[in-house]
Design a protein around this motif. Structure first.
Motif, PDB file in Angstrom:
ATOM      1  N   PRO A 145       0.811  -1.232   0.000  1.00 44.06           N
ATOM      2  CA  PRO A 145       0.000   0.000   0.000  1.00 44.06           C
ATOM      3  C   PRO A 145       0.842   1.278   0.000  1.00 44.06           C
ATOM      4  N   ALA A 146       1.942   1.278   0.758  1.00 40.22           N
ATOM      5  CA  ALA A 146       2.779   2.483   0.810  1.00 40.22           C
ATOM      6  C   ALA A 146       3.390   2.785  -0.553  1.00 40.22           C
ATOM      7  N   THR A 147       3.827   1.734  -1.253  1.00 42.40           N
ATOM      8  CA  THR A 147       4.409   1.921  -2.579  1.00 42.40           C
ATOM      9  C   THR A 147       3.365   2.426  -3.563  1.00 42.40           C
ATOM     10  N   LEU A 148       2.190   1.816  -3.557  1.00 40.12           N
ATOM     11  CA  LEU A 148       1.129   2.244  -4.462  1.00 40.12           C
ATOM     12  C   LEU A 148       0.717   3.684  -4.185  1.00 40.12           C
ATOM     13  N   TRP A 149       0.687   4.053  -2.918  1.00 40.43           N
ATOM     14  CA  TRP A 149       0.330   5.429  -2.552  1.00 40.43           C
ATOM     15  C   TRP A 149       1.371   6.418  -3.084  1.00 40.43           C
ATOM     16  N   THR A 150       2.626   6.023  -3.036  1.00 47.07           N
ATOM     17  CA  THR A 150       3.696   6.889  -3.549  1.00 47.07           C
ATOM     18  C   THR A 150       3.619   7.021  -5.068  1.00 47.07           C
ATOM     19  N   LEU A 151       3.214   5.955  -5.739  1.00 45.56           N
ATOM     20  CA  LEU A 151       3.132   5.978  -7.200  1.00 45.56           C
ATOM     21  C   LEU A 151       1.881   6.691  -7.721  1.00 45.56           C
ATOM     22  N   THR A 152       0.869   6.831  -6.879  1.00 42.45           N
ATOM     23  CA  THR A 152      -0.426   7.326  -7.346  1.00 42.45           C
ATOM     24  C   THR A 152      -0.386   8.733  -7.942  1.00 42.45           C
ATOM     25  N   PRO A 153       0.297   9.725  -7.320  1.00 47.59           N
ATOM     26  CA  PRO A 153       0.295  11.066  -7.952  1.00 47.59           C
ATOM     27  C   PRO A 153       0.848  11.053  -9.370  1.00 47.59           C
ATOM     28  N   GLY A 154       1.960  10.342  -9.581  1.00 40.12           N
ATOM     29  CA  GLY A 154       2.512  10.246 -10.928  1.00 40.12           C
ATOM     30  C   GLY A 154       1.571   9.521 -11.868  1.00 40.12           C
ATOM     31  N   ALA A 155       0.917   8.466 -11.359  1.00 43.55           N
ATOM     32  CA  ALA A 155      -0.031   7.718 -12.189  1.00 43.55           C
ATOM     33  C   ALA A 155      -1.199   8.600 -12.614  1.00 43.55           C
ATOM     34  N   LEU A 156      -1.708   9.425 -11.699  1.00 43.36           N
ATOM     35  CA  LEU A 156      -2.807  10.328 -12.037  1.00 43.36           C
ATOM     36  C   LEU A 156      -2.371  11.360 -13.081  1.00 43.36           C
ATOM     37  N   ALA A 157      -1.148  11.876 -12.934  1.00 46.52           N
ATOM     38  CA  ALA A 157      -0.638  12.840 -13.915  1.00 46.52           C
ATOM     39  C   ALA A 157      -0.528  12.188 -15.289  1.00 46.52           C
ATOM     40  N   ILE A 158      -0.063  10.950 -15.323  1.00 46.78           N
ATOM     41  CA  ILE A 158       0.079  10.244 -16.603  1.00 46.78           C
ATOM     42  C   ILE A 158      -1.287   9.984 -17.226  1.00 46.78           C
ATOM     43  N   VAL A 159      -2.264   9.600 -16.409  1.00 48.19           N
ATOM     44  CA  VAL A 159      -3.614   9.358 -16.934  1.00 48.19           C
ATOM     45  C   VAL A 159      -4.173  10.638 -17.544  1.00 48.19           C
ATOM     46  N   LEU A 160      -4.012  11.751 -16.841  1.00 55.33           N
ATOM     47  CA  LEU A 160      -4.565  13.013 -17.329  1.00 55.33           C
ATOM     48  C   LEU A 160      -3.873  13.460 -18.607  1.00 55.33           C
ATOM     49  N   VAL A 161      -2.531  13.471 -18.582  1.00 58.89           N
ATOM     50  CA  VAL A 161      -1.776  13.920 -19.757  1.00 58.89           C
ATOM     51  C   VAL A 161      -1.921  12.923 -20.910  1.00 58.89           C
ATOM     52  N   GLY A 162      -1.762  11.639 -20.591  1.00 65.51           N
ATOM     53  CA  GLY A 162      -1.829  10.617 -21.625  1.00 65.51           C
ATOM     54  C   GLY A 162      -3.190  10.546 -22.279  1.00 65.51           C
ATOM     55  N   TYR A 163      -4.247  10.705 -21.480  1.00 74.51           N
ATOM     56  CA  TYR A 163      -5.589  10.634 -22.052  1.00 74.51           C
ATOM     57  C   TYR A 163      -5.866  11.842 -22.948  1.00 74.51           C
TER      58      TYR A 163
END
Length: 567
Positions: free
Chosen positions: A255-273
């Protein structure tokens, strides 16, 4: 399930490939096959080159080709969009994972695949929630500013590979100064191979754009370095690549790792989409068909989950690769499936051929791709069209160069949202006058010939009436009244631009109407939409002015005022 929805229609909506397969024409087969070959020729070398941006071994770039192509072909709504490795979001991936693990470590590679799965899960979640509108929150100036800044950041990151010198971390200016200080350390062989590869990419794209420049340059550079002795030349090469099927990569579910990755993942989803939707719409203009934004989220979700599970990294729709498919004559997603088959065969049979591929050539491929993405003329035109939007784009670029890529795009989105809030809360009201000889009423500042009437102020509300805008509009109306002088005894409000009114606005309107009435000024409304009038009725506004003071047209309100004066 909606009562009117036919099961076959729902199945076709959720599995769009059923639609293009049923309407497939035999004469499309050869164009799709040739387009698939063209995509293979572009995606194999670019996939390995883009792996360098992401910070993973070149083989992971090949792993990122096949699953996304198949996943999108089955679930995507665009007949021509190509999904695969991407430069813009690849750098965000590298920065996101680099905050947890060091490049080159097995943990880094595993986290990169985990990030792809997380990105896919977010895409699927947003698709299930029908949030296809999220891409609208990145306006074009912000996206172009992000890409222009990204071009600079990516190129300066690839220059050390191109010249055969060590790299460093930091922002754009730190990396630039490092390169300048270490120019004396440039090794001749890597620099020559890199610069020649870059020159060849430019010449091929300029003189023979239909030839897959990346494949030609990668092949020639690999052959030349191999003939000269491989690593014995002093040029760093890819080395041995594993052959066969990609390994199954289970995600890290800490969970800690996924939480750390989430902001970057959200940025990629927004930009990539946003990038993918733009490419899909461009493909629609060329090849026809319709795009369903929510299903596009689902298709990108499946593509990224599959990529991550098979050891790859993130993938999004690419305008450059889609343009290759269109130029090669693609007619349907069968072209992507053909490309996937050839890329699969490459993984199984051809990876030994890449052993002597030089890293400077891969750096040249990335730099050429970034230069191809850059559109400096857009910024020049934007400056002429809108100084404020140009300033936003410039701030995004400056933010990327000084603060970092994630911070730059975050700053741009924040500025765009602030501008949206400001414009929504500051609608532009206007005093109206009648155009001579017509029943049209226009802003008197833009139409000086428009006729006004002594004693009557016709005023247009510039937008919706709600808690954030009503204070501004109230002040604008009172300013207009003061400028019109004490002779005004009647205010006719044109509410044609009002689609919504909330309780705060109703209360403020009641207070303003009461104040006007104490000054001997009556109020009427024209062109009030049904839902707005219902809110006015519930809020007591209609009772305060009288139901007879609501008119279908501005002309009706003006005539009623004239008749009242004559009476």
């Amino acid at each position: 399930m909606p009562s009117g929805a036919h099961p076959a229609t729902i199945t076709k909506r959720q599995l769009p490939f059923l639609g293009w397969i049923r309407s497939y024409r035999r004469d499309w087969l050869l164009p799709d096959f040739m387009a698939g070959l063209a995509l293979w020729a572009v995606m194999v070398p670019e996939g390995m080159a883009y792996a360098g941006i992401v910070g993973v071994p070149p083989i992971m770039g090949l792993y990122t080709i096949v699953p996304p192509l198949i996943g999108y072909a089955l679930l995507g709504t665009s007949r021509l969009l190509v999904v695969g490795p991407d430069t813009a979001t690849g750098l965000i991936s590298a920065l996101t994972v680099g905050a947890i693990a060091a490049r080159g470590a097995a943990e880094y590679n595993g986290l990169t695949s985990t990030l792809a799965i997380l990105i896919g899960a977010l895409f699927l979640l947003f698709g299930a929630l029908r949030m296809g509108w999220v891409a609208a929150f990145i306006p074009t100036p912000v996206m172009r500013g992000f890409i222009e800044g990204l071009v600079c950041v990516t190129i300066i990151g690839q220059v050390p590979h191109l010249l055969g010198i060590a790299g460093t971390s930091g922002n754009f200016f730190t990396k630039l100064w490092f390169v300048v200080r270490h120019l004396q350390d440039v090794a001749l062989a890597p620099a020559v191979s890199g610069l020649l590869s870059l020159a060849a990419m430019w010449l091929l794209r300029s003189l023979v754009p239909r030839i897959p420049a990346a494949l030609v340059v990668a092949a020639l550079a690999t052959i030349c370095v191999g003939l000269l002795g491989g690593e014995a030349t002093g040029i760093q090469v890819i080395g041995d690549l594993p052959s066969g099927l990609p390994p199954l990569a289970l995600p890290q579910l800490d969970p800690a790792t996924l939480w750390t990755l989430t902001p970057g993942a959200l940025a990629i989803v927004l930009v990539g989409y946003a990038e993918a939707l733009g490419a899909a719409k461009a493909a629609t203009v060329q090849g026809g068909g319709d795009i369903e934004p929510n299903q596009e989220l689902v298709a990108h979700g499946a593509a990224n989950v599959l990529s991550g599970l098979f050891g790859g990294f993130l993938a999004v729709g690419s305008l450059s690769k889609t343009s290759v498919a269109i130029a090669a004559g693609a007619r349907s997603q069968l072209a992507n499936l053909v490309a996937a088959i050839f890329c699969f065969l490459t993984l199984v049979l051809l990876t030994p051929l890449f052993r002597n591929m030089p890293h400077p050539a891969l750096g040249a491929i990335v730099i050429a791709a970034m230069l191809h993405l850059s559109k400096p003329d857009y910024l020049r035109v934007l400056y002429a069209r809108s100084r404020s939007e140009f300033a936003v784009a410039a701030i995004v670029i400056a933010g990327e160069l000084t603060l970092g890529v994630l911070q730059g795009i975050g700053l741009g989105v924040m500025l765009a949202l602030l501008m949206l809030i400001y414009r929504a809360s500051h609608p532009q009201g206007a005093v109206l006058g009648q155009l001579p000889g017509t029943e049209a009423y226009r802003d008197v500042t833009l139409h000086p010939d428009a006729l006004t009437f002594p004693g009557l102020l016709i005023w247009r509300a510039g937008g919706d009436l709600f808690f954030a805008s009503i204070g501004h509009l109230d002040a604008e109306l009172k300013t207009a009244l003061a400028a019109s002088g004490p002779a005004v005894k009647h205010v006719l409000v044109d509410a044609g631009s009002v689609d919504f009114i909330d309780t705060s606005a109703c209360d403020a309107l009641l207070n303003a109407i009461a104040e006007f009435q104490r000054q001997g000024i009556t109020v009427a409304f024209a062109r009030v939409r049904d839902q707005v009038r219902e809110g006015m009725q519930l809020g007591g506004v209609e009772a305060a002015v009288g139901s007879t003071n609501f008119y279908e047209r501005v002309t009706d309100g003006v005539r009623a005022w004239h008749q009242g004066r004559q009476g």
